[in-house]
Scaffold this motif. Structure first.
Motif, PDB file in Angstrom:
ATOM      1  N   LEU A   1       0.859  -1.178   0.000  1.00  0.00           N
ATOM      2  CA  LEU A   1       0.000   0.000   0.000  1.00  0.00           C
ATOM      3  C   LEU A   1       0.900   1.234   0.000  1.00  0.00           C
ATOM      4  O   LEU A   1       1.798   1.346   0.839  1.00  0.00           O
ATOM      5  N   LEU A   2       0.670   2.146  -0.925  1.00  0.00           N
ATOM      6  CA  LEU A   2       1.519   3.319  -1.055  1.00  0.00           C
ATOM      7  C   LEU A   2       1.035   4.508  -0.222  1.00  0.00           C
ATOM      8  O   LEU A   2       1.594   5.597  -0.322  1.00  0.00           O
ATOM      9  N   ASP A   3       0.034   4.293   0.618  1.00  0.00           N
ATOM     10  CA  ASP A   3      -0.531   5.378   1.419  1.00  0.00           C
ATOM     11  C   ASP A   3       0.521   6.103   2.261  1.00  0.00           C
ATOM     12  O   ASP A   3       0.491   7.321   2.386  1.00  0.00           O
ATOM     13  N   SER A   4       1.447   5.366   2.858  1.00  0.00           N
ATOM     14  CA  SER A   4       2.406   5.986   3.771  1.00  0.00           C
ATOM     15  C   SER A   4       3.575   6.667   3.068  1.00  0.00           C
ATOM     16  O   SER A   4       4.211   7.544   3.641  1.00  0.00           O
ATOM     17  N   ILE A   5       3.872   6.277   1.811  1.00  0.00           N
ATOM     18  CA  ILE A   5       5.001   6.904   1.106  1.00  0.00           C
ATOM     19  C   ILE A   5       4.557   7.783  -0.059  1.00  0.00           C
ATOM     20  O   ILE A   5       5.332   8.573  -0.567  1.00  0.00           O
ATOM     21  N   GLY A   6       3.325   7.605  -0.511  1.00  0.00           N
ATOM     22  CA  GLY A   6       2.803   8.385  -1.635  1.00  0.00           C
ATOM     23  C   GLY A   6       3.177   7.780  -2.975  1.00  0.00           C
ATOM     24  O   GLY A   6       4.203   7.111  -3.111  1.00  0.00           O
ATOM     25  N   ASP A   7       2.339   8.004  -3.962  1.00  0.00           N
ATOM     26  CA  ASP A   7       2.557   7.460  -5.307  1.00  0.00           C
ATOM     27  C   ASP A   7       3.854   7.968  -5.928  1.00  0.00           C
ATOM     28  O   ASP A   7       4.493   7.266  -6.709  1.00  0.00           O
ATOM     29  N   ASP A   8       4.280   9.191  -5.565  1.00  0.00           N
ATOM     30  CA  ASP A   8       5.502   9.763  -6.141  1.00  0.00           C
ATOM     31  C   ASP A   8       6.763   9.015  -5.729  1.00  0.00           C
ATOM     32  O   ASP A   8       7.792   9.141  -6.387  1.00  0.00           O
ATOM     33  N   ASN A   9       6.709   8.254  -4.656  1.00  0.00           N
ATOM     34  CA  ASN A   9       7.874   7.502  -4.186  1.00  0.00           C
ATOM     35  C   ASN A   9       7.861   6.043  -4.621  1.00  0.00           C
ATOM     36  O   ASN A   9       8.661   5.246  -4.129  1.00  0.00           O
ATOM     37  N   LEU A  10       6.971   5.690  -5.536  1.00  0.00           N
ATOM     38  CA  LEU A  10       6.883   4.310  -5.995  1.00  0.00           C
ATOM     39  C   LEU A  10       8.202   3.823  -6.589  1.00  0.00           C
ATOM     40  O   LEU A  10       8.706   2.768  -6.204  1.00  0.00           O
ATOM     41  N   LEU A  11       8.776   4.558  -7.534  1.00  0.00           N
ATOM     42  CA  LEU A  11       9.987   4.059  -8.205  1.00  0.00           C
ATOM     43  C   LEU A  11      11.182   3.952  -7.256  1.00  0.00           C
ATOM     44  O   LEU A  11      11.896   2.944  -7.308  1.00  0.00           O
ATOM     45  N   PRO A  12      11.430   4.924  -6.372  1.00  0.00           N
ATOM     46  CA  PRO A  12      12.501   4.707  -5.388  1.00  0.00           C
ATOM     47  C   PRO A  12      12.246   3.480  -4.502  1.00  0.00           C
ATOM     48  O   PRO A  12      13.170   2.738  -4.168  1.00  0.00           O
ATOM     49  N   PHE A  13      10.979   3.253  -4.139  1.00  0.00           N
ATOM     50  CA  PHE A  13      10.637   2.075  -3.342  1.00  0.00           C
ATOM     51  C   PHE A  13      10.920   0.796  -4.130  1.00  0.00           C
ATOM     52  O   PHE A  13      11.455  -0.168  -3.595  1.00  0.00           O
ATOM     53  N   VAL A  14      10.583   0.792  -5.423  1.00  0.00           N
ATOM     54  CA  VAL A  14      10.864  -0.372  -6.273  1.00  0.00           C
ATOM     55  C   VAL A  14      12.369  -0.638  -6.310  1.00  0.00           C
ATOM     56  O   VAL A  14      12.812  -1.783  -6.168  1.00  0.00           O
ATOM     57  N   CYS A  15      13.163   0.420  -6.489  1.00  0.00           N
ATOM     58  CA  CYS A  15      14.622   0.249  -6.516  1.00  0.00           C
ATOM     59  C   CYS A  15      15.124  -0.332  -5.199  1.00  0.00           C
ATOM     60  O   CYS A  15      16.025  -1.185  -5.186  1.00  0.00           O
ATOM     61  N   GLN A  16      14.545   0.086  -4.089  1.00  0.00           N
ATOM     62  CA  GLN A  16      14.907  -0.463  -2.778  1.00  0.00           C
ATOM     63  C   GLN A  16      14.588  -1.959  -2.729  1.00  0.00           C
ATOM     64  O   GLN A  16      15.408  -2.763  -2.277  1.00  0.00           O
ATOM     65  N   GLN A  17      13.409  -2.348  -3.226  1.00  0.00           N
ATOM     66  CA  GLN A  17      13.019  -3.759  -3.239  1.00  0.00           C
ATOM     67  C   GLN A  17      13.944  -4.585  -4.123  1.00  0.00           C
ATOM     68  O   GLN A  17      14.338  -5.700  -3.765  1.00  0.00           O
ATOM     69  N   VAL A  18      14.308  -4.030  -5.270  1.00  0.00           N
ATOM     70  CA  VAL A  18      15.196  -4.725  -6.206  1.00  0.00           C
ATOM     71  C   VAL A  18      16.574  -4.916  -5.579  1.00  0.00           C
ATOM     72  O   VAL A  18      17.155  -6.004  -5.640  1.00  0.00           O
ATOM     73  N   SER A  19      17.095  -3.861  -4.973  1.00  0.00           N
ATOM     74  CA  SER A  19      18.409  -3.947  -4.338  1.00  0.00           C
ATOM     75  C   SER A  19      18.406  -4.999  -3.230  1.00  0.00           C
ATOM     76  O   SER A  19      19.325  -5.826  -3.140  1.00  0.00           O
ATOM     77  N   ASP A  20      17.373  -5.013  -2.409  1.00  0.00           N
ATOM     78  CA  ASP A  20      17.262  -6.009  -1.340  1.00  0.00           C
ATOM     79  C   ASP A  20      17.200  -7.423  -1.914  1.00  0.00           C
ATOM     80  O   ASP A  20      17.878  -8.333  -1.419  1.00  0.00           O
ATOM     81  N   ALA A  21      16.405  -7.617  -2.948  1.00  0.00           N
ATOM     82  CA  ALA A  21      16.266  -8.948  -3.559  1.00  0.00           C
ATOM     83  C   ALA A  21      17.587  -9.402  -4.172  1.00  0.00           C
ATOM     84  O   ALA A  21      17.983 -10.565  -4.024  1.00  0.00           O
ATOM     85  N   PHE A  22      18.287  -8.496  -4.848  1.00  0.00           N
ATOM     86  CA  PHE A  22      19.574  -8.848  -5.448  1.00  0.00           C
ATOM     87  C   PHE A  22      20.571  -9.251  -4.361  1.00  0.00           C
ATOM     88  O   PHE A  22      21.310 -10.216  -4.521  1.00  0.00           O
ATOM     89  N   ARG A  23      20.600  -8.547  -3.257  1.00  0.00           N
ATOM     90  CA  ARG A  23      21.509  -8.873  -2.151  1.00  0.00           C
ATOM     91  C   ARG A  23      21.192 -10.254  -1.567  1.00  0.00           C
ATOM     92  O   ARG A  23      22.053 -10.893  -0.995  1.00  0.00           O
ATOM     93  N   GLN A  24      19.956 -10.697  -1.732  1.00  0.00           N
ATOM     94  CA  GLN A  24      19.549 -12.032  -1.268  1.00  0.00           C
ATOM     95  C   GLN A  24      19.799 -13.098  -2.336  1.00  0.00           C
ATOM     96  O   GLN A  24      19.430 -14.256  -2.157  1.00  0.00           O
ATOM     97  N   GLY A  25      20.400 -12.691  -3.475  1.00  0.00           N
ATOM     98  CA  GLY A  25      20.714 -13.635  -4.537  1.00  0.00           C
ATOM     99  C   GLY A  25      19.537 -13.996  -5.428  1.00  0.00           C
ATOM    100  O   GLY A  25      19.564 -15.029  -6.097  1.00  0.00           O
ATOM    101  N   ARG A  26      18.525 -13.166  -5.461  1.00  0.00           N
ATOM    102  CA  ARG A  26      17.335 -13.466  -6.247  1.00  0.00           C
ATOM    103  C   ARG A  26      17.398 -12.816  -7.617  1.00  0.00           C
ATOM    104  O   ARG A  26      17.919 -11.724  -7.773  1.00  0.00           O
TER     105      ARG A  26
END
Length: 148
Positions: free
Chosen positions: A8-33
């Motif tokens: 849910l983007l309520d707490s970060i706002g729609d404008d922060n979607l792409l930075p949040f996605v990059c954070q998720q991608v970086s975390d997943a890559f660090r986990q070897g995914r």
């Protein structure tokens, strides 16, 4: 069983979607995914590509746009609905308004519930479709972490 997590983007706002996605991608890559990011269109895919290049050196994520990069591919691919996605990916991050066909073969899906009412209605439809695929569903608030 495959799992899908709706943020849910309520707490970060729609404008922060792409930075949040990059954070998720970086975390997943660090986990070897291995990760497929399905952007809504080629322009958004290029914007994500650019944001991933701007991550700090310690958070670097090897990635490419669909159709670019080495023949064996990268651990992270940024795509869009009109591009060809043949192989299954363990983790799909979906930013498109539809459920991509590759979602049925993913082990995990990350999707989003924007603040905008019309986009929220589309997210509800995707939620229903994932459920029809037999994917276990979870919902949580998105939160951005500070870069180190």
């Amino acid at each position: 069983m495959a799992h899908a997590r709706f943020y849910l983007l309520d707490s970060i706002g729609d404008d922060n979607l792409l930075p949040f996605v990059c954070q998720q991608v970086s975390d997943a890559f660090r986990q070897g995914r291995r990760v497929l990011i399905m952007a809504s269109d080629k322009n958004q895919a290029e914007a994500i590509d650019e944001l991933l290049w701007q991550l700090p050196a310690q958070a670097f994520v090897p990635h490419n746009l669909t159709g670019e990069g080495p023949p064996s591919g990268c651990p992270v691919e940024v795509s869009w609905p009109a591009a060809s996605q043949g192989k299954p990916w363990p983790l799909l991050i979906n930013l498109s308004q539809q459920v991509p066909s590759v979602a049925q073969r993913a082990q995990q899906v990350i999707d989003f519930v924007p603040q905008d009412d019309s986009a929220r209605a589309l997210a509800r439809e995707r939620y229903k479709q994932y459920r029809q695929f037999g994917i276990a569903l979870h919902t949580e608030q998105a939160t951005l972490t500070a870069n180190d």
